[in-house]
Design a protein around this motif. Structure first.
Motif, PDB file in Angstrom:
ATOM      1  N   SER A 148      10.430  -1.235   2.308  1.00 38.51           N
ATOM      2  CA  SER A 148      10.331  -1.926   3.595  1.00 38.51           C
ATOM      3  C   SER A 148       9.130  -2.877   3.606  1.00 38.51           C
ATOM      4  O   SER A 148       9.236  -4.043   4.002  1.00 38.51           O
ATOM      5  CB  SER A 148      10.212  -0.901   4.721  1.00 38.51           C
ATOM      6  OG  SER A 148      10.085  -1.543   5.955  1.00 38.51           O
ATOM      7  N   GLU A 149       7.995  -2.364   3.155  1.00 42.40           N
ATOM      8  CA  GLU A 149       6.779  -3.183   3.100  1.00 42.40           C
ATOM      9  C   GLU A 149       6.946  -4.319   2.096  1.00 42.40           C
ATOM     10  O   GLU A 149       6.581  -5.466   2.354  1.00 42.40           O
ATOM     11  CB  GLU A 149       5.591  -2.293   2.717  1.00 42.40           C
ATOM     12  CG  GLU A 149       4.263  -2.977   2.793  1.00 42.40           C
ATOM     13  CD  GLU A 149       3.096  -2.047   2.447  1.00 42.40           C
ATOM     14  OE1 GLU A 149       1.982  -2.566   2.378  1.00 42.40           O
ATOM     15  OE2 GLU A 149       3.304  -0.823   2.250  1.00 42.40           O
ATOM     16  N   LEU A 178       6.422  -7.881 -10.126  1.00 45.54           N
ATOM     17  CA  LEU A 178       6.011  -6.803 -11.030  1.00 45.54           C
ATOM     18  C   LEU A 178       6.164  -5.447 -10.350  1.00 45.54           C
ATOM     19  O   LEU A 178       6.653  -4.488 -10.959  1.00 45.54           O
ATOM     20  CB  LEU A 178       4.565  -7.016 -11.484  1.00 45.54           C
ATOM     21  CG  LEU A 178       3.991  -5.953 -12.407  1.00 45.54           C
ATOM     22  CD1 LEU A 178       4.760  -5.883 -13.715  1.00 45.54           C
ATOM     23  CD2 LEU A 178       2.515  -6.227 -12.666  1.00 45.54           C
ATOM     24  N   LEU A 179       5.771  -5.362  -9.085  1.00 46.72           N
ATOM     25  CA  LEU A 179       5.956  -4.114  -8.340  1.00 46.72           C
ATOM     26  C   LEU A 179       7.435  -3.745  -8.230  1.00 46.72           C
ATOM     27  O   LEU A 179       7.813  -2.584  -8.393  1.00 46.72           O
ATOM     28  CB  LEU A 179       5.357  -4.229  -6.938  1.00 46.72           C
ATOM     29  CG  LEU A 179       3.850  -4.191  -6.807  1.00 46.72           C
ATOM     30  CD1 LEU A 179       3.445  -4.340  -5.346  1.00 46.72           C
ATOM     31  CD2 LEU A 179       3.285  -2.903  -7.377  1.00 46.72           C
ATOM     32  N   ARG A 180       8.270  -4.737  -7.926  1.00 43.29           N
ATOM     33  CA  ARG A 180       9.719  -4.496  -7.798  1.00 43.29           C
ATOM     34  C   ARG A 180      10.287  -3.970  -9.110  1.00 43.29           C
ATOM     35  O   ARG A 180      11.014  -2.977  -9.136  1.00 43.29           O
ATOM     36  CB  ARG A 180      10.437  -5.784  -7.378  1.00 43.29           C
ATOM     37  CG  ARG A 180      11.944  -5.600  -7.141  1.00 43.29           C
ATOM     38  CD  ARG A 180      12.630  -6.939  -6.919  1.00 43.29           C
ATOM     39  NE  ARG A 180      12.738  -7.698  -8.151  1.00 43.29           N
ATOM     40  CZ  ARG A 180      13.709  -7.548  -9.060  1.00 43.29           C
ATOM     41  NH1 ARG A 180      14.644  -6.651  -8.886  1.00 43.29           N
ATOM     42  NH2 ARG A 180      13.725  -8.285 -10.145  1.00 43.29           N
ATOM     43  N   ALA A 237       7.599  -9.959   0.637  1.00 39.94           N
ATOM     44  CA  ALA A 237       8.370 -10.894  -0.187  1.00 39.94           C
ATOM     45  C   ALA A 237       8.989 -11.991   0.685  1.00 39.94           C
ATOM     46  O   ALA A 237       8.965 -13.176   0.318  1.00 39.94           O
ATOM     47  CB  ALA A 237       9.459 -10.146  -0.953  1.00 39.94           C
ATOM     48  N   GLY A 238       9.516 -11.609   1.836  1.00 31.92           N
ATOM     49  CA  GLY A 238      10.082 -12.602   2.752  1.00 31.92           C
ATOM     50  C   GLY A 238       9.048 -13.595   3.223  1.00 31.92           C
ATOM     51  O   GLY A 238       9.306 -14.800   3.296  1.00 31.92           O
ATOM     52  N   LYS A 276       0.802  -1.222   0.000  1.00 31.33           N
ATOM     53  CA  LYS A 276       0.000   0.000   0.000  1.00 31.33           C
ATOM     54  C   LYS A 276       0.838   1.276   0.000  1.00 31.33           C
ATOM     55  O   LYS A 276       0.324   2.346  -0.262  1.00 31.33           O
ATOM     56  CB  LYS A 276      -0.950  -0.024   1.199  1.00 31.33           C
ATOM     57  CG  LYS A 276      -1.955  -1.169   1.086  1.00 31.33           C
ATOM     58  CD  LYS A 276      -2.835  -1.292   2.290  1.00 31.33           C
ATOM     59  CE  LYS A 276      -3.838  -2.400   2.062  1.00 31.33           C
ATOM     60  NZ  LYS A 276      -3.692  -3.556   2.843  1.00 31.33           N
ATOM     61  N   SER A 277       2.123   1.170   0.297  1.00 32.61           N
ATOM     62  CA  SER A 277       2.994   2.347   0.316  1.00 32.61           C
ATOM     63  C   SER A 277       3.263   2.820  -1.106  1.00 32.61           C
ATOM     64  O   SER A 277       3.285   2.021  -2.041  1.00 32.61           O
ATOM     65  CB  SER A 277       4.312   2.011   1.008  1.00 32.61           C
ATOM     66  OG  SER A 277       4.088   1.636   2.342  1.00 32.61           O
ATOM     67  N   PRO A 278       3.482   4.132  -1.278  1.00 32.77           N
ATOM     68  CA  PRO A 278       3.759   4.662  -2.616  1.00 32.77           C
ATOM     69  C   PRO A 278       4.987   3.996  -3.253  1.00 32.77           C
ATOM     70  O   PRO A 278       6.003   3.769  -2.596  1.00 32.77           O
ATOM     71  CB  PRO A 278       4.024   6.153  -2.369  1.00 32.77           C
ATOM     72  CG  PRO A 278       3.318   6.448  -1.084  1.00 32.77           C
ATOM     73  CD  PRO A 278       3.423   5.185  -0.271  1.00 32.77           C
TER      74      PRO A 278
END
Length: 118
Positions: free
Chosen positions: A37-38, A88-90, A43-44, A27-29
């Motif tokens: 961090s999120e 995809l976000l990464r 992912a972990g 949810k973080s920008p």
């Protein structure tokens, strides 16, 4: 596996699954320190959960009823889809910084997903 009695039961089960998986939405920008961090936390969790499911299937495959194996396999597929979403976000966050990561999938590298299963 539970039989779905009617359409309302299906809706309830689907809503429950969505609620269970909602915790993986970042949810973080995009690209902020909070995002990374999120993203790292989620992912972990995916990597560890997938490893646990794979081990459970491998170790208990002959001891569990087939319905339980089907359920674990379905869970594994869900977590693979979530890993694709996180990847995809990464990639998108890195592209915003001008870093090209095409052809490099972090989850495949971490987990050896392209290797043959034993």
């Amino acid at each position: 596996m539970k039989k779905v009695k009617n359409f309302n039961d299906f809706d309830l089960l689907l809503a429950q699954e969505i609620t269970n998986l909602d915790r993986f939405i970042v949810k973080s920008p995009l690209g902020t320190n909070e995002f990374w961090s999120e993203w790292q936390k989620k992912a972990g969790e995916i990597v560890i959960t997938k490893a646990a499911i794979k081990k459970a299937i491998r170790v208990y495959e002959k001891k569990l009823p087939p319905s339980q194996i089907v359920k674990l396999s379905a869970m594994l597929e869900s977590f693979k889809e979530i890993a694709s979403y996180l990847e995809l976000l990464r990639e998108t966050a890195l592209k915003l910084k001008g870093i090209d990561s095409d052809g490099f999938n972090l989850f495949d590298t971490i987990e050896g997903e392209n290797e043959e299963e034993s």
